[in-house]
Design a protein around this motif. Structure first.
Motif: not given
Length: 144
Positions: A4-8, A29-32, A50-51, A58-62
């Motif tokens: 998975r990618i979690v990015s601001g 998971h990034a900013v639309q 992420l903004t 907040k994202i990673v535990p979910a």
């Protein structure tokens, strides 16, 4: 492995890169952002965690519960990495001592392939080494 990618960062380029890596779009998971009729950025998702500061935390535990490793190079990554079993600091782009101090593992190297020994089991590394498409990523080759 499920990646998975979690990015601001902005979702469009992050998702494009993820697709190139073979990562499913649903795992990005990034900013639309949205465009107007002149193809200019019209707005962005102000509701995305992420903004703002602490958004990754907040994202990673979910995410689904099987998240043994989280990789990053910044303080926001180190903070979010505390929700994973292991935070790996990758210093291939930049080495930040404060982030390195919070890591369970520090991986140096110019390539993301340098992360493979920290993310794969010995059997997985051996399988990669035997595959002509991926063998060059595993150095030295680990062929049993």
């Amino acid at each position: 492995k499920e990646l998975r990618i979690v990015s601001g960062g902005l979702r469009m380029p992050v998702a494009t890169f993820a697709g190139w890596l073979g990562i499913d779009d649903a795992h990005v998971h990034a900013v639309q952002i949205w465009f107007d009729s002149d193809h200019r950025v019209n707005r962005f998702d102000r509701e995305s965690p992420l903004t703002g500061g602490g958004g990754m935390r907040k994202i990673v535990p979910a995410l689904p519960p099987n998240r043994p490793a989280f990789v990053g190079d910044g303080m926001t990554h180190a903070e979010a990495g505390q929700a994973a079993d292991c935070f790996i600091c990758f210093t291939g782009v930049v080495a930040r001592p404060a982030v390195m101090e919070r890591a369970h593992v520090v991986v140096a190297g110019p390539s993301a392939a340098d992360l493979l020994p920290a993310l794969c089991t010995p059997d997985e590394l051996a399988k990669l080494a035997r595959d002509p498409r991926h063998g060059k990523l595993v150095t030295p080759p680990l062929v049993p």
